[in-house]
Design a protein around this motif. Sequence first.
Motif, short mmCIF file in Angstrom:
data_model
loop_
_atom_site.label_atom_id
_atom_site.label_comp_id
_atom_site.label_asym_id
_atom_site.label_seq_id
_atom_site.Cartn_x
_atom_site.Cartn_y
_atom_site.Cartn_z
N LEU A 166 -22.97 27.29 72.77
CA LEU A 166 -22.28 28.38 72.09
C LEU A 166 -21.23 29.04 72.99
O LEU A 166 -20.16 29.41 72.51
N LYS A 167 -21.52 29.18 74.28
CA LYS A 167 -20.54 29.79 75.19
C LYS A 167 -19.23 29.00 75.19
O LYS A 167 -18.15 29.59 75.10
N ASP A 168 -19.35 27.68 75.27
CA ASP A 168 -18.14 26.85 75.26
C ASP A 168 -17.39 27.00 73.94
O ASP A 168 -16.15 27.04 73.91
N PHE A 169 -18.13 27.09 72.85
CA PHE A 169 -17.49 27.19 71.54
C PHE A 169 -16.78 28.53 71.37
O PHE A 169 -15.64 28.57 70.87
N GLU A 175 -15.63 30.47 73.71
CA GLU A 175 -14.44 30.44 74.57
C GLU A 175 -13.33 29.61 73.93
O GLU A 175 -12.16 30.00 73.96
N TYR A 176 -13.69 28.48 73.34
CA TYR A 176 -12.71 27.62 72.68
C TYR A 176 -12.03 28.35 71.52
O TYR A 176 -10.82 28.21 71.33
N ARG A 177 -12.81 29.15 70.78
CA ARG A 177 -12.27 29.90 69.65
C ARG A 177 -11.67 31.24 70.09
O ARG A 177 -11.22 32.03 69.25
N SER A 200 -19.47 38.01 75.35
CA SER A 200 -20.48 39.05 75.60
C SER A 200 -21.32 39.32 74.35
O SER A 200 -22.38 39.95 74.44
N GLN A 201 -20.87 38.83 73.20
CA GLN A 201 -21.61 39.01 71.96
C GLN A 201 -22.69 37.94 71.76
O GLN A 201 -23.45 38.00 70.80
N ILE A 202 -22.74 36.97 72.65
CA ILE A 202 -23.78 35.95 72.58
C ILE A 202 -25.08 36.54 73.11
O ILE A 202 -25.13 37.07 74.22
N VAL A 203 -26.14 36.45 72.32
CA VAL A 203 -27.44 36.94 72.77
C VAL A 203 -28.13 35.81 73.54
O VAL A 203 -28.35 34.73 72.98
N PRO A 204 -28.46 36.02 74.81
CA PRO A 204 -29.09 34.94 75.57
C PRO A 204 -30.49 34.64 75.07
O PRO A 204 -31.17 35.50 74.52
N LYS A 205 -30.91 33.38 75.26
CA LYS A 205 -32.28 33.01 74.92
C LYS A 205 -33.21 33.55 76.01
O LYS A 205 -32.97 33.31 77.19
#
Length: 281
Positions: A254-257, A259-261, A266-271
């Motif tokens: 998801l981080k790569d995606f 960044e690509y978009r 910072s809105q990604i909730v870590p597992k």
Amino acid sequence: MTIREEFENQIKEFVDGLQKHISTDDGQWTVKGFIDVFQNIYTISSDTKIVSKILEIHLFPKVMEFAKQYGYKIVLAEHQNYYPDISLVKTDDENIKFAVDFKTTYRDPKKPFICNGFTLGSHGKYFEDRTSTKNIQFPYGSYTGHFCLGIIYNRIDGSTIDETRSHTIGELHSIASVVRDFQFFVAEKWRIASDKSGSGNTANIGSINNINDIINENGMFSKLGESWFDDYWMNYNKITIPDGKGGTNKITALKDFVEYRKGDISQIVPKHTRALNKGKK
């Protein structure tokens, strides 16, 4: 309040009452086995597929009551591999329908705040083409919402279960349950999704596995939003980016995606792989 929010409130209130339906006061499953016409009782296996199916059957009369109470009819999946398990269609407006998938999983005996996880449906043909009817009861885009009705449980040590003998009716209460200590949850599937495939080589979306995060719908996309979930899984393993070493990689993180978009990572909730403070989201 939207019809989706109203449905979510209704089904969450519904699952709050299911504990008493399937478990005893000390937390054991009320299902002890199966019975033949001679009244012999045989214990069931703790195999997850068997437990899952019997739990679905055990809960179905209650689901029927829920549907009747709120004016829905139930449409079952026509084939075993179809999504979802049940479709709840409003009787007075068939344009309103909700996908409900039953999800069962067990706690890790060494890390009881972690469960084994589960899949959240395919990210293949019907997910990419929201008008497709391939392996789905109704087109994906025709559903007002997509929900998981889940059960998390403890598996009992197999040494306490003797599958080689039968029991009498009189011994019913002394038969050990193969699972116990149920915890129910309802969540929109995008809210509890991870960014990894859920099973081997099949095109299934995987869930997060921290139980507190599941209960609180605190998945990796929960801050980004449903549109990011859709976009990511429609394009999973399809977009090629440089790997920084002269080669390329397909995006499967998801981080790569994001960044690509050019989104906000910072809105990604870590597992979370460790226990969280109670109530923390």
